[in-house]
Design a protein around this motif. Structure first.
Motif, mmCIF file in Angstrom:
data_model
loop_
_atom_site.group_PDB
_atom_site.id
_atom_site.type_symbol
_atom_site.label_atom_id
_atom_site.label_comp_id
_atom_site.label_asym_id
_atom_site.label_seq_id
_atom_site.Cartn_x
_atom_site.Cartn_y
_atom_site.Cartn_z
ATOM 1 N N GLU A 29 0.828 -1.208 0.000
ATOM 2 C CA GLU A 29 0.000 0.000 0.000
ATOM 3 C C GLU A 29 0.867 1.265 0.000
ATOM 4 O O GLU A 29 0.525 2.254 -0.657
ATOM 5 C CB GLU A 29 -0.965 0.006 1.188
ATOM 6 N N ALA A 30 1.975 1.249 0.724
ATOM 7 C CA ALA A 30 2.880 2.403 0.739
ATOM 8 C C ALA A 30 3.492 2.620 -0.647
ATOM 9 O O ALA A 30 3.621 3.763 -1.109
ATOM 10 C CB ALA A 30 3.977 2.197 1.789
ATOM 11 N N ARG A 31 3.870 1.543 -1.311
ATOM 12 C CA ARG A 31 4.426 1.663 -2.671
ATOM 13 C C ARG A 31 3.391 2.213 -3.645
ATOM 14 O O ARG A 31 3.683 3.065 -4.483
ATOM 15 C CB ARG A 31 4.945 0.315 -3.161
ATOM 16 N N LYS A 32 2.150 1.730 -3.530
ATOM 17 C CA LYS A 32 1.075 2.243 -4.398
ATOM 18 C C LYS A 32 0.865 3.742 -4.152
ATOM 19 O O LYS A 32 0.723 4.510 -5.092
ATOM 20 C CB LYS A 32 -0.234 1.496 -4.126
ATOM 21 N N SER A 42 11.630 17.887 -6.251
ATOM 22 C CA SER A 42 12.688 17.014 -5.736
ATOM 23 C C SER A 42 12.824 15.727 -6.554
ATOM 24 O O SER A 42 13.868 15.085 -6.505
ATOM 25 C CB SER A 42 12.397 16.632 -4.281
ATOM 26 N N ASN A 43 11.772 15.350 -7.265
ATOM 27 C CA ASN A 43 11.724 14.069 -7.967
ATOM 28 C C ASN A 43 11.907 12.896 -7.008
ATOM 29 O O ASN A 43 12.340 11.824 -7.406
ATOM 30 C CB ASN A 43 12.762 14.004 -9.094
ATOM 31 N N PHE A 44 11.594 13.113 -5.754
ATOM 32 C CA PHE A 44 11.719 12.098 -4.709
ATOM 33 C C PHE A 44 10.314 11.798 -4.193
ATOM 34 O O PHE A 44 9.695 12.644 -3.538
ATOM 35 C CB PHE A 44 12.625 12.610 -3.584
ATOM 36 N N GLN A 45 9.812 10.621 -4.526
ATOM 37 C CA GLN A 45 8.450 10.261 -4.142
ATOM 38 C C GLN A 45 8.463 9.371 -2.906
ATOM 39 O O GLN A 45 9.244 8.423 -2.832
ATOM 40 C CB GLN A 45 7.738 9.486 -5.268
ATOM 41 N N VAL A 46 7.552 9.687 -2.003
ATOM 42 C CA VAL A 46 7.416 8.898 -0.786
ATOM 43 C C VAL A 46 5.942 8.542 -0.614
ATOM 44 O O VAL A 46 5.067 9.384 -0.816
ATOM 45 C CB VAL A 46 7.931 9.664 0.458
ATOM 46 N N GLY A 47 5.707 7.296 -0.250
ATOM 47 C CA GLY A 47 4.358 6.849 0.076
ATOM 48 C C GLY A 47 4.351 6.299 1.483
ATOM 49 O O GLY A 47 5.336 5.718 1.942
ATOM 50 N N ALA A 48 3.247 6.476 2.163
ATOM 51 C CA ALA A 48 3.099 5.955 3.522
ATOM 52 C C ALA A 48 1.740 5.283 3.643
ATOM 53 O O ALA A 48 0.759 5.735 3.053
ATOM 54 C CB ALA A 48 3.226 7.072 4.554
ATOM 55 N N ALA A 49 1.717 4.199 4.398
ATOM 56 C CA ALA A 49 0.469 3.503 4.702
ATOM 57 C C ALA A 49 0.412 3.299 6.205
ATOM 58 O O ALA A 49 1.363 2.790 6.805
ATOM 59 C CB ALA A 49 0.399 2.172 3.960
ATOM 60 N N GLU A 56 -8.134 -0.714 9.681
ATOM 61 C CA GLU A 56 -8.255 0.190 8.531
ATOM 62 C C GLU A 56 -6.848 0.601 8.104
ATOM 63 O O GLU A 56 -5.938 0.704 8.939
ATOM 64 C CB GLU A 56 -9.063 1.440 8.891
ATOM 65 N N ILE A 57 -6.679 0.838 6.822
ATOM 66 C CA ILE A 57 -5.413 1.330 6.278
ATOM 67 C C ILE A 57 -5.666 2.699 5.671
ATOM 68 O O ILE A 57 -6.616 2.874 4.888
ATOM 69 C CB ILE A 57 -4.843 0.368 5.222
ATOM 70 N N VAL A 58 -4.846 3.654 6.032
ATOM 71 C CA VAL A 58 -4.936 5.011 5.508
ATOM 72 C C VAL A 58 -3.615 5.323 4.820
ATOM 73 O O VAL A 58 -2.553 5.045 5.373
ATOM 74 C CB VAL A 58 -5.212 6.028 6.646
ATOM 75 N N ILE A 59 -3.687 5.889 3.618
ATOM 76 C CA ILE A 59 -2.463 6.171 2.869
ATOM 77 C C ILE A 59 -2.193 7.665 2.758
ATOM 78 O O ILE A 59 -3.079 8.497 2.972
ATOM 79 C CB ILE A 59 -2.517 5.562 1.450
ATOM 80 N N GLY A 60 -0.961 7.966 2.399
ATOM 81 C CA GLY A 60 -0.562 9.343 2.119
ATOM 82 C C GLY A 60 0.671 9.324 1.242
ATOM 83 O O GLY A 60 1.366 8.308 1.138
ATOM 84 N N ASN A 61 0.931 10.444 0.589
ATOM 85 C CA ASN A 61 2.155 10.592 -0.195
ATOM 86 C C ASN A 61 2.614 12.032 -0.108
ATOM 87 O O ASN A 61 1.849 12.910 0.285
ATOM 88 C CB ASN A 61 1.954 10.139 -1.651
#
Length: 163
Positions: A29-32, A42-49, A56-61
């Motif tokens: 989920e973090a990768r998605k 920055s061209n630096f992408q971060v994902g968090a789950a 429940e799972i909540v995501i952010g980027n």
């Protein structure tokens, strides 16, 4: 004068296959989430789950802005969204995935200081630790049993008086 050592144990996994099924799912989920990051500067992408105690799972980027301080990191987007959508529900685990458009991120990217402080506030509020899993695009996965591990001598509301 005396000398004291502050440290913690960090688990290092060579492969996602070493994680529990729940941890694997959260890393996926973090990768998605990372793929939808807005990071044109920055061209630096971060994902968090974020996994909550109610499963429940909540995501952010990360969401950048030309005025750099106006952007937000993935971890805070996810944690704040969890707090807004599920108030009073404890956070048990945060998975973080980082990648770059310009090179392959081969080592885990830990949360920045602002994110550590924000997550620490939630740990204190819920009176229970939040496990952190973080990974680059490839390579090992790090696991900390609490954000307090990576924020030694942190500032909290105990410094503000009768809290």
């Amino acid at each position: 004068m005396k000398k004291e050592h502050i440290g913690f144990d960090l688990l290092v996994f060579d492969s996602e296959n070493e994680l529990s099924d729940q941890e694997k799912k959260l890393m996926v989920e973090a990768r998605k989430a990372r793929k939808n990051a807005y990071a044109p500067y920055s061209n630096f992408q971060v994902g968090a789950a974020v996994l909550l105690e109610n499963n429940e799972i909540v995501i952010g980027n990360n969401q950048e802005n030309a005025s750099y301080p106006s952007g937000l990191c993935a971890e805070r987007v996810a944690v704040f969204q969890a707090g807004a959508k599920y108030p009073g529900v404890a956070i048990t685990l945060v998975a973080i995935s980082a990648a770059s458009n310009t090179y392959t991120v081969m080592r885990p990217a830990a949360p920045c200081g602002n994110c550590r402080q924000s997550i620490a506030e939630y740990e204190q509020k819920q009176k229970s630790p939040i496990v952190l899993l973080f990974q680059g695009e490839k390579g090992p996965i790090y696991r900390c049993s609490s954000v307090a591990d990576i924020l030694p001598l942190g500032f909290d509301n105990s410094f503000l008086g009768d809290s």
